[in-house]
Structure formats: structure tokens, C-alpha cells
Design a protein around this motif. Structure first.
Motif, PDB file in Angstrom:
ATOM      1  N   GLU A 235      -0.857  -0.938   0.113  1.00  0.00           N
ATOM      2  CA  GLU A 235      -2.135  -0.252  -0.110  1.00  0.00           C
ATOM      3  C   GLU A 235      -3.121  -1.244  -0.691  1.00  0.00           C
ATOM      4  OE1 GLU A 235      -1.832   3.530  -2.080  1.00  0.00           O
ATOM      5  OE2 GLU A 235      -3.969   3.973  -1.817  1.00  0.00           O
ATOM      6  N   HIS A 248      -0.583   5.774  -0.984  1.00  0.00           N
ATOM      7  CA  HIS A 248       0.792   5.407  -0.675  1.00  0.00           C
ATOM      8  C   HIS A 248       1.751   5.952  -1.738  1.00  0.00           C
ATOM      9  CE1 HIS A 248       4.288   2.992   0.359  1.00  0.00           C
ATOM     10  NE2 HIS A 248       3.669   2.715   1.508  1.00  0.00           N
ATOM     11  N   VAL A 315      -3.933   1.446   4.020  1.00  0.00           N
ATOM     12  CA  VAL A 315      -2.627   1.979   3.643  1.00  0.00           C
ATOM     13  C   VAL A 315      -1.645   1.749   4.788  1.00  0.00           C
ATOM     14  CG1 VAL A 315      -1.335   4.041   2.962  1.00  0.00           C
ATOM     15  CG2 VAL A 315      -3.710   3.814   2.276  1.00  0.00           C
ATOM     16  N   CYS A 317       1.443   3.566   5.823  1.00  0.00           N
ATOM     17  CA  CYS A 317       2.327   4.717   5.607  1.00  0.00           C
ATOM     18  C   CYS A 317       2.152   5.703   6.739  1.00  0.00           C
ATOM     19  CB  CYS A 317       1.998   5.386   4.273  1.00  0.00           C
ATOM     20  SG  CYS A 317       2.881   6.927   4.005  1.00  0.00           S
TER      21      CYS A 317
END
Ligand code: SF4
Ligand code: MG
Length: 321
Positions: A235, A248, A315, A317
Motif C-alpha cells: 500500500e 490493505h 494497493v 489486494c
């Protein structure tokens, strides 16, 4: 805002050797495809548990160790393509401050010698000029000329780090990589050094990449913060966004570990279980999936991309893809 440093797809793999013949038996992906940009005058914090690759990232940027892959552009020059001599010339503009001022300062040299050395290397041959500059540098970091004849062991930890900073500033660098510069210091001294570094940034228009292992140290000083986990950046965003609206799960867990100043504020708490897996054998897919309370099936298989999910908020994720 002008970028001063652009890191693109940076990788640093270390061979693991074993057996009687020292054959390569594996590799540690200490830094595994990290990209970020630092603006002139900015302080970029980089945070993560030990072994996440933050120091290796810092040293690769200065080519104190050679990156395995990737580009590092400093003031528009790709430093991964420079010759040793060109790199030596450029290095005066990029300096590093280490965590442990005990280890990074030669105990047998006076402070004058320690600070003079980089001046001499970069051509300040006149002894009196050097002496003058050493005094000036000592004053800049809150010490004074009479400290010049002393040895590192005659100083406190905080003073030693001031000497380390003076040495780093000797040739008017543009960029400082600060590798946990206050982690070895008492908490009361930490804030003095952090304040000094902030003042120096303003006074000399410096840019910092400021490495730390916990978010509380970089909270005040950073403009933006990047969070690393097992060799990857997970992040990266502006400081306030990171603290107020972390995306995150790993960042949320790191923030949960910081005691809240106001116990009435209820925050989403996320507690990390287990240790960081070995970087020699990182989990597949998202490297955080073995510890992530929100892990999904896809997380075990597919490595998430480092995407800009909102303006200036990156990010890696699957929750945000
Ligand atoms: Fe958790 Fe999956 Fe996001 Fe990784 S990608 S942080 S395992 S939800
Ligand atoms: Mg380190």
C-alpha cells in the motif's frame, strides 16, 4: 512537483548456497517487483516488519548493492546504467544514514576525520577549508566546533546520530535514504532527531526516503507512506489517507498495533497472527494470505497487482480489484 526518484520494477534476489560445493540451492526474493516515485522535497516513509526488504530497497536505490532487475531513475538519469565512476560522482547527491551510529562511524577516527572524509573524496583538498566546513556541519546538526576533536565513544547515541547526519550532509546531497535512523535511540531522543531531520529537510530542500519498522515513527515526519510485506509494496498513499482510511489488511493490522491516543474512538481492530513467513519460501499468490483474516480462494493463487484504486492511493489486494 517534480519527481526526483523513480523506482520501477525493482527486484533484488539473493542466492542461497549450500552443500559441500556451495551450489545455489535457492534464492531469497528480498525485494520483489517494487515501484514508487518520490517527489522533490518529499519525505516518503517506508514501513514494514524486519525482513520485508525495506533496507535492501534503500541500498539498491544507491546501488550499494546491485539490483537484480528494474530501473532506478534519479533526477532523470537511470542509475542502473551508470558506470562505477559516474555512480561515484552521483553518489554525493544521494546519501544514506544508518540505523546504528555506533557501527557506521569508525571508532578510531575523530569526528573531524569522520566528517572530512566525504569532503576529501569529492575534492575539497584544502585542510583549512575542510575544517571550516566540518564546524559548519556540526553546528547545522546542533553540535559545535569543539566536538570535532572527539571520538564517537565520547558521545551519546543521539549525538552520534547527529554526527552521522552531518557526515551525510557534507557534500550537499539532494536525497537521503534514512534507514531506521532513530530505531536504536531512546524514545525521548528519537523526537529530537526527527525534529532536526524535518528542519534540515526544510532548510536544505532535501528529499528523504525514511525507512522504519513501525508506523508510529514515520507518522509525523512523512508526507506519504509505503507499506512493505515480504519484499513487496502493498500500500502507498498520503499519510492522512493511510492512517484514516487504510485499505490493505496488513496496513490495518499494523495500525491496530499502535495504541490509540483516544480510547473512545472505536476503530476496526485487526490483530496479526503468526510470524512473517520466510522470504526464501514466500506464500503463493498474495504473500500475506497465510496471515490475512480476509483471505479468499483467489489470494492463494494469484498475486494481486499494485493498482491505483483512488487518486494517489495504491494497493495490492484482491479485495479492491
Ligand atoms: Fe488478504 Fe487476499 Fe488482500 Fe492478500 S489479496 S491482503 S490475502 S484479501
Ligand atoms: Mg533493516
Amino acid at each position: 512537483q517534480t519527481p526526483i526518484l523513480e523506482v520501477n520494477g525493482l527486484k533484488k534476489y539473493f542466492d542461497i548456497r549450500g552443500g559441500v560445493f556451495g551450489r545455489k540451492v535457492g534464492e531469497v526474493k528480498a525485494v520483489d517487483d517494487v515501484s514508487f516515485t518520490v517527489m522533490e522535497g518529499e519525505i516518503l516513509g517506508i514501513v514494514g516488519e524486519s525482513g520485508c526488504g525495506k533496507s535492501t530497497t534503500g541500498k539498491s536505490i544507491l546501488r550499494l548493492i546491485e539490483p537484480t532487475e528494474g530501473k532506478v531513475k534519479f533526477q532523470d538519469k537511470d542509475i542502473t546504467e551508470l558506470s562505477d565512476e559516474e555512480m561515484r560522482q552521483l553518489r554525493r547527491n544521494m546519501q544514506i544514514i544508518f540505523q546504528d551510529p555506533y557501527a557506521s562511524l569508525n571508532p578510531r577516527h575523530t569526528v573531524e576525520k569522520i566528517i572530512s572524509e566525504p569532503l576529501l573524496i569529492h575534492g575539497l583538498t584544502d585542510k583549512n577549508e575542510r575544517k571550516k566546513r566540518v564546524t559548519e556541519l556540526l553546528e547545522i546538526v546542533g553540535l559545535s566546533g569543539y566536538h570535532a576533536s572527539r571520538y564517537p565513544h565520547q558521545f551519546s547515541g543521539g549525538q552520534r546520530q547527529r554526527v552521522g547526519i552531518a557526515r551525510a550532509l557534507a557534500n550537499n546531497p539532494k536525497l537521503l535514504i534514512c534507514d531506521e535512523p532513530v530505531s536504536a535511540l531512546d524514545v525521548s531522543v528519537q523526537s529530537q532527531i526527527l525534529n532536526l531531520m524535518e528542519e534540515l529537510r526544510d532548510e536544505f530542500n532535501l528529499t528523504y526516503v525514511f525507512i522504519a519498522h513501525d508506523l508510529s515513527v514515520v507518522k509525523h515526519i512523512s508526507d506519504r507512506i509505503g507499506v512493505m510485506y515480504l519484499g513487496r509494496m502493498v500500500e502507498l498513499t498520503e499519510k492522512n489517507k493511510l492512517y484514516d482510511n487504510p485499505k490493505h489488511p496488513y496496513t490495518k493490522a499494523l495500525l491496530s498495533a499502535i495504541p490509540l491516543p483516544d480510547p473512545d474512538i472505536e476503530k476496526e481492530r485487526m490483530i496479526l497472527e503468526g510470524d512473517v513467513p520466510s522470504p526464501a519460501n514466500p506464500p503463493s499468490g498474495c504473500a500475506f494470505h497465510t496471515r490475512c483474516p480476509l483471505a479468499m480462494e483467489v489470494c492463494k493463487e494469484v498475486r494481486p497487482q499494485f493498482n491505483e484504486i483512488e487518486d494517489n492511493h495504491f494497493v495490492a489486494c484482491h479485495l479492491y480489484e
